[in-house]
Write a protein that holds these residues in place. Sequence first.
Motif, mmCIF file in Angstrom:
data_model
loop_
_atom_site.group_PDB
_atom_site.id
_atom_site.type_symbol
_atom_site.label_atom_id
_atom_site.label_comp_id
_atom_site.label_asym_id
_atom_site.label_seq_id
_atom_site.Cartn_x
_atom_site.Cartn_y
_atom_site.Cartn_z
ATOM 1 N N ARG A 187 -52.280 34.328 24.796
ATOM 2 C CA ARG A 187 -50.293 33.909 25.299
ATOM 3 C C ARG A 187 -50.645 34.519 26.987
ATOM 4 N NH1 ARG A 187 -45.766 32.686 23.621
ATOM 5 N NH2 ARG A 187 -44.200 34.374 24.168
ATOM 6 N N ARG A 188 -50.879 35.631 27.290
ATOM 7 C CA ARG A 188 -50.546 36.617 28.245
ATOM 8 C C ARG A 188 -51.173 34.858 29.737
ATOM 9 N NH1 ARG A 188 -47.716 39.347 31.447
ATOM 10 N NH2 ARG A 188 -47.957 41.067 30.097
ATOM 11 N N VAL A 189 -52.042 34.525 29.721
ATOM 12 C CA VAL A 189 -52.489 33.533 30.364
ATOM 13 C C VAL A 189 -51.737 31.985 30.243
ATOM 14 C CG1 VAL A 189 -54.782 31.395 31.262
ATOM 15 C CG2 VAL A 189 -55.478 34.103 30.067
ATOM 16 N N ASP A 190 -51.353 31.757 29.165
ATOM 17 C CA ASP A 190 -50.667 30.529 29.476
ATOM 18 C C ASP A 190 -48.735 30.665 29.394
ATOM 19 O OD1 ASP A 190 -49.885 27.567 27.573
ATOM 20 O OD2 ASP A 190 -48.887 29.079 26.930
ATOM 21 N N THR A 209 -48.885 32.571 32.170
ATOM 22 C CA THR A 209 -48.158 33.171 33.361
ATOM 23 C C THR A 209 -47.983 31.948 33.764
ATOM 24 O OG1 THR A 209 -50.164 34.587 33.376
ATOM 25 C CG2 THR A 209 -49.759 33.760 35.285
ATOM 26 N N PHE A 210 -48.718 30.597 33.335
ATOM 27 C CA PHE A 210 -48.557 29.224 34.241
ATOM 28 C C PHE A 210 -47.089 29.256 33.487
ATOM 29 C CE2 PHE A 210 -53.018 29.798 34.303
ATOM 30 C CZ PHE A 210 -53.450 29.120 35.855
ATOM 31 N N LEU A 211 -46.513 29.003 32.175
ATOM 32 C CA LEU A 211 -45.524 28.110 32.143
ATOM 33 C C LEU A 211 -44.274 28.464 31.636
ATOM 34 C CD1 LEU A 211 -47.053 25.840 29.372
ATOM 35 C CD2 LEU A 211 -45.772 25.027 30.736
ATOM 36 N N ARG A 212 -43.978 30.084 32.230
ATOM 37 C CA ARG A 212 -43.190 30.826 32.289
ATOM 38 C C ARG A 212 -41.786 30.516 32.335
ATOM 39 N NH1 ARG A 212 -41.511 35.873 37.195
ATOM 40 N NH2 ARG A 212 -39.759 36.340 35.469
ATOM 41 N N ASP A 213 -40.822 30.124 31.686
ATOM 42 C CA ASP A 213 -39.325 29.550 31.411
ATOM 43 C C ASP A 213 -39.204 27.678 31.186
ATOM 44 O OD1 ASP A 213 -38.082 32.106 31.451
ATOM 45 O OD2 ASP A 213 -38.595 32.322 33.218
ATOM 46 N N PRO A 214 -39.499 27.677 30.677
ATOM 47 C CA PRO A 214 -40.311 26.422 30.613
ATOM 48 C C PRO A 214 -38.630 25.771 30.211
ATOM 49 C CG PRO A 214 -41.135 26.728 28.303
ATOM 50 C CD PRO A 214 -40.919 27.934 28.962
ATOM 51 N N ALA A 215 -37.674 25.578 29.760
ATOM 52 C CA ALA A 215 -36.290 25.193 29.830
ATOM 53 C C ALA A 215 -35.796 25.203 30.772
ATOM 54 C CB ALA A 215 -35.320 26.750 28.412
ATOM 55 N N LEU A 216 -36.165 25.826 32.077
ATOM 56 C CA LEU A 216 -35.696 25.568 33.251
ATOM 57 C C LEU A 216 -36.343 24.563 33.858
ATOM 58 C CD1 LEU A 216 -34.017 26.787 35.305
ATOM 59 C CD2 LEU A 216 -35.352 28.450 36.618
ATOM 60 N N PHE A 217 -37.204 24.157 33.328
ATOM 61 C CA PHE A 217 -38.458 22.783 34.207
ATOM 62 C C PHE A 217 -38.179 21.612 33.331
ATOM 63 C CE2 PHE A 217 -39.825 27.193 35.053
ATOM 64 C CZ PHE A 217 -40.252 27.256 36.953
ATOM 65 N N LEU A 270 -57.285 27.977 29.806
ATOM 66 C CA LEU A 270 -57.141 28.794 28.671
ATOM 67 C C LEU A 270 -59.034 28.306 27.799
ATOM 68 C CD1 LEU A 270 -53.554 27.529 27.507
ATOM 69 C CD2 LEU A 270 -54.143 29.330 27.669
ATOM 70 N N GLU A 271 -59.220 27.861 28.645
ATOM 71 C CA GLU A 271 -60.884 27.476 27.707
ATOM 72 C C GLU A 271 -62.061 28.447 28.426
ATOM 73 O OE1 GLU A 271 -62.128 23.651 29.636
ATOM 74 O OE2 GLU A 271 -60.428 22.854 28.861
ATOM 75 N N ARG A 272 -61.396 29.694 28.454
ATOM 76 C CA ARG A 272 -61.921 30.584 29.323
ATOM 77 C C ARG A 272 -61.916 31.946 28.188
ATOM 78 N NH1 ARG A 272 -62.439 31.024 35.453
ATOM 79 N NH2 ARG A 272 -63.895 32.875 34.803
ATOM 80 N N GLU A 291 -62.142 37.441 31.387
ATOM 81 C CA GLU A 291 -62.548 36.998 31.912
ATOM 82 C C GLU A 291 -61.513 36.621 32.997
ATOM 83 O OE1 GLU A 291 -66.776 35.759 33.326
ATOM 84 O OE2 GLU A 291 -65.768 34.114 32.809
ATOM 85 N N ALA A 292 -61.324 35.445 32.382
ATOM 86 C CA ALA A 292 -59.831 35.009 32.523
ATOM 87 C C ALA A 292 -58.977 35.437 33.482
ATOM 88 C CB ALA A 292 -59.130 33.540 31.191
ATOM 89 N N LEU A 293 -58.519 36.631 32.773
ATOM 90 C CA LEU A 293 -56.905 36.889 33.839
ATOM 91 C C LEU A 293 -57.508 38.038 34.196
ATOM 92 C CD1 LEU A 293 -55.357 37.524 30.344
ATOM 93 C CD2 LEU A 293 -53.934 36.798 32.139
#
Length: 611
Positions: free
Chosen positions: A392-395, A397-405, A421-423, A427-429
């Motif tokens: 969820r932290r990975v997701d 980080t990339f998709l913060r505040d989706p309603a604004l966009f 998200l596949e990793r 390690e990903a973070l």
Amino acid sequence: MRVYLGLAAKDPGAGIPEAMLHTVRGAIDSAFPVPPEVIRSREWHRPGVSVFAWTNEPDDSRRPPLLETGHDRVTGVNGYLAAPDDVNRLAAMPTLDTEAVGGCFSAFRAAEDELSAATAIHRVCPVYYAETPDAHVIGSRALLVHLAGGGDRVEWDVLALQSMIRQGYFLSDETPYRGVSALPPSSSVTVRGGRRTVTTTPLPAAVPAPTSRRGKKELVGELASALLATVEPLRAAGEPVNLALTGGRDSRLIAATLHAAGIPLRATTNGLDTHPDVIIAGRVARALRVEHTVIPPARTGNAGNTRNTGNAGNAGNAGNAGKKDAIVVEHPLARAYETLRACEGMTSAYESIVGYLPYSAKPTMSGQSGEILRAGGLLLLQTDLTEKALRRRVDVTFLRDPALFTEEANAHARELAGPWLERAPLEALDHMYISYKVGRWHAGARAGSLRRGDQIWPFLDNRVVRAALGLDQTWRLSEEVIYELLGVLAPSLRDIPVEGKPWRFSVGRRYYPWQRRPQVLTAPKTGGGGWNWRTSPGEELTGLMRDHVLGRLDLLAPIVRPDEVRKLFAEPVLRKPNQAWHLYTVATMLGGDYPGKEPQGLPKVHIPIPS
């Protein structure tokens, strides 16, 4: 600060158009954020390849020349090398490769039939590349790379800017400029025979944490050796290193490294005598027998005096503060313009960027970027380390505040998030922190300070970062690695308390009566303690930011929803000031306020201080 630009003709027989060379020479004033009169330059030309280099450094006495020339090639280093003679090693490599070279740098190289550049493992000294109908362009400043192909005309990559509005920096290899990309970490870009190739070495995979005391000692010893190698260039400084020392973990480790290497240092701490940073820094300085200077904060009616405490600790008081109910700050457009000029649109105007001062070779250091040795800031933010929470932290980080966009902007963010998200999430973070928070945000933000001088950054040394990434993320996150490093480099510092939160590995651990538990010292909570005018902007600043952003909504519409932006600015004082600053920065770019002439005659802004 050094700036490099290389051109390689797509048709080597035709060469590089003379008009393009003229454009590059004229563009440097816009792309190099220092006064033109302090810039010196060099050029190297062959029929199909050209290299330009500029700097505001007064000389090259302690570093490789701006351009190191050989009989058949030329090499430039942006940043610094742990061993300055390694510039010859880079020049002689069959293929440019930074993996085994120490320092914080990127390298540029050209020969009769080749133009290439390479990043270190963190790309904090960035490389950008693009192409025009006639040539490939590679450089260290993105705006310069862009202008080399288009003159004064700037074309923005509007969709890429969605990341700037979400986080205030880029979570990709994109830049604000259409057609200009950032070279990934541990990568090289090479043009031969008019064709460009990019080669990337994956970041190191972490080995499992050692289970034996001997295994831990061996890995910590290797990291300690890498840290000691980073400070070797300081032996030629001819004066002590000035270290910004706090009560935390990271600057203490820098002090330990300098001490173990036998490099003279003096410590400076900002704050009141009663603050834990000052108290603990004094204890660290006394343990290492180094000079310690305390700089109290400026107060109304008392400008604050610098006091030298030597090895005797702190004495005196900063004085009584006069009554003050507001502060005066620069107009947000002036702030945004200077941030964009220094950082090229890679960093939001929310950040406080170091302003220009004449270049100084005085050696200064701090504990900045020590989070790398603690698994990175993205993991340090986490309290829940379950796989679900980390993903969820990975997701987020990339998709913060989706309603604004807009949907297009959200789809682009999901595309960027997909490979991560596949990793494995730990390690990903860890690698996202190196690739983006260090490699994009820090790379952009540090451009302001580089104008003043190129500091040595032990935690950003190519070999140190490589060694750290090879260590288990959970072990690094426990902070035991840093604690054990202190034991190797300066054992007397391990038992001095840390400021704020206790060492993570010590929380919940059982200690026997004969064992000493690591101590912690926290600051007392005070009434205005954490106030920050950027996050509490008041009505006047909110109004200025609202008018600026809403007046450019049509330009922002491809990436944000106008109605949601209006909601963000609907109240008298901003509820989400960070995001408002990010929007303001992007609106300034798209609105044509930057690049161009610096805005003049802007009024100062009064920000009320909470009672």
